[in-house]
Write a protein that holds these residues in place. Structure first.
Motif, PDB file in Angstrom:
ATOM      1  N   ASP A   1      32.632  34.716 128.049  1.00 25.83           N
ATOM      2  CA  ASP A   1      33.627  33.537 127.953  1.00 25.83           C
ATOM      3  C   ASP A   1      34.570  34.273 129.770  1.00 25.83           C
ATOM      4  N   GLU A   2      34.613  35.902 129.514  1.00 25.05           N
ATOM      5  CA  GLU A   2      35.685  35.905 131.367  1.00 25.05           C
ATOM      6  C   GLU A   2      35.068  36.130 132.301  1.00 25.05           C
ATOM      7  N   ALA A   3      33.575  36.641 132.144  1.00 27.03           N
ATOM      8  CA  ALA A   3      32.668  36.181 133.247  1.00 27.03           C
ATOM      9  C   ALA A   3      32.701  35.003 133.561  1.00 27.03           C
TER      10      ALA A   3
ATOM     11  N   GLY B   1      48.335  40.494 126.585  1.00 28.08           N
ATOM     12  CA  GLY B   1      47.077  39.658 127.581  1.00 28.08           C
ATOM     13  C   GLY B   1      46.981  38.107 127.867  1.00 28.08           C
ATOM     14  N   GLU B   2      46.392  38.378 126.754  1.00 23.17           N
ATOM     15  CA  GLU B   2      45.673  36.668 126.402  1.00 23.17           C
ATOM     16  C   GLU B   2      47.130  35.672 126.508  1.00 23.17           C
ATOM     17  N   GLU B   3      47.873  36.076 125.178  1.00 25.02           N
ATOM     18  CA  GLU B   3      48.701  34.814 125.439  1.00 25.02           C
ATOM     19  C   GLU B   3      49.691  35.005 126.365  1.00 25.02           C
TER      20      GLU B   3
ATOM     21  N   ASP C   1      39.744  28.451 126.133  1.00 25.62           N
ATOM     22  CA  ASP C   1      38.796  29.796 125.452  1.00 25.62           C
ATOM     23  C   ASP C   1      39.921  30.707 125.086  1.00 25.62           C
ATOM     24  N   GLU C   2      41.208  31.025 126.389  1.00 22.40           N
ATOM     25  CA  GLU C   2      42.290  31.902 126.071  1.00 22.40           C
ATOM     26  C   GLU C   2      42.993  31.921 124.797  1.00 22.40           C
ATOM     27  N   ARG C   3      43.475  30.413 124.222  1.00 24.53           N
ATOM     28  CA  ARG C   3      43.986  30.127 122.704  1.00 24.53           C
ATOM     29  C   ARG C   3      42.552  31.121 122.094  1.00 24.53           C
ATOM     30  N   ARG C   4      41.852  30.769 122.372  1.00 25.23           N
ATOM     31  CA  ARG C   4      40.675  31.175 120.679  1.00 25.23           C
ATOM     32  C   ARG C   4      40.772  33.126 120.981  1.00 25.23           C
ATOM     33  N   HIS C   5      40.687  33.515 122.589  1.00 21.21           N
ATOM     34  CA  HIS C   5      40.840  34.624 122.780  1.00 21.21           C
ATOM     35  C   HIS C   5      42.610  35.613 121.759  1.00 21.21           C
ATOM     36  N   GLY C   6      43.742  34.652 122.116  1.00 21.60           N
ATOM     37  CA  GLY C   6      44.650  34.905 121.528  1.00 21.60           C
ATOM     38  C   GLY C   6      44.216  34.876 120.117  1.00 21.60           C
TER      39      GLY C   6
HETATM   40 FE   FE2 Z   1      40.810  35.432 128.346  1.00 18.71          FE
END
Ligand code: FE2
Ligand code: FE2
Length: 237
Positions: A64-66, A115-117, A148-153
């Motif tokens: 995802d980050e890539a 970091g994600e939050e 994606d960032e919500r899922r990562h958090g």
């Molecule tokens: Fe992320």
């Protein structure tokens, strides 16, 4: 608390940060670098963790980050080309901070979660601002990444609590938050110190100009070769 501050700051600074295509391009490029950096850290974490399930989760996250890094870099390049004086950005090449090795898995998860939050709150503020400015393309970019960032958090919090238990997980979050604060303080100090050093060197350079002039007046340089004897003594006649 820190998260609210992040959102408030992002709202406050948006008009400045996204003012021109050139500024926007540089900011998006910085995001591309950050995304690529966390991609590298997650790949290293996947190689180091003892749990195959967590390794798989880290690898998914790294993909995802890539993708985010590519999305930010593409938009940054487009905006750099649209600037009144178009310019090209260098290829995105981030470094890994080797945070898994440095912190251990529990603290690493706490670090990634925080970091994600932070990114989520920041990006939410940007989406609101871009929509208000009718910059639909930029709003859509951040909205797509936000999913994606919500899922990562969420998943990093769940993994941290499963790994450490609720009490220890909360402690790890507080510890990492403090550690990050210290790290940012040091970085800010270095940033200020570098600029103060530059300003002082410049001031010294400017102040030295009259002195150089005075030396020239007192000891003018005469054209032609001056023949001197050993140890600066006049040459024997
Ligand atoms: Fe992320
Ligand atoms: Fe991301």
């Amino acid at each position: 608390m820190t998260g609210d501050l992040t959102g408030a700051l992002a709202r406050l600074l948006s008009p400045l940060a996204w003012r021109t295509p050139a500024r926007s391009a540089r900011k998006l490029y910085a995001f591309a670098l950050a995304e690529q950096g966390s991609m590298l850290d997650l790949r290293l974490a996947a190689a180091r963790t003892a749990s195959p399930a967590r390794a798989a989760a880290y690898l998914r996250h790294a993909d995802d980050e890539a993708r985010h890094a590519q999305m930010f870099a593409r938009r940054a390049a487009r905006l750099a080309g649209e600037a009144p004086r178009p310019f090209a950005l260098p290829p995105v090449r981030a470094d890994s901070e080797r945070l898994f090795e440095l912190l251990g898995e529990r603290e690493f998860l706490a670090f990634v979660h925080l970091g994600e939050e932070r990114a989520r709150r920041q990006f939410e503020a940007y989406v609101t601002w871009f929509k208000g400015q009718a910059r639909d393309q930029d709003a859509a970019l951040f909205e797509a990444i936000l999913v994606d960032e919500r899922r990562h958090g969420e998943y990093t919090r769940a993994l941290l609590f499963a790994l450490a238990g609720a009490v220890e997980a909360r402690r790890a979050l507080r510890r990492v938050a403090r550690w990050e604060l210290g790290r940012r303080w040091l970085r800010a100090g270095r940033f200020v110190a570098e600029r103060v050093y530059l300003a002082l060197t410049l001031a010294l350079y400017v102040l030295a100009a009259p002195l150089a002039l005075l030396v020239r007046l007192v000891r003018p340089i005469r054209p032609g070769l001056r023949v001197e004897g050993p140890a600066g003594l006049p040459a024997p006649k």
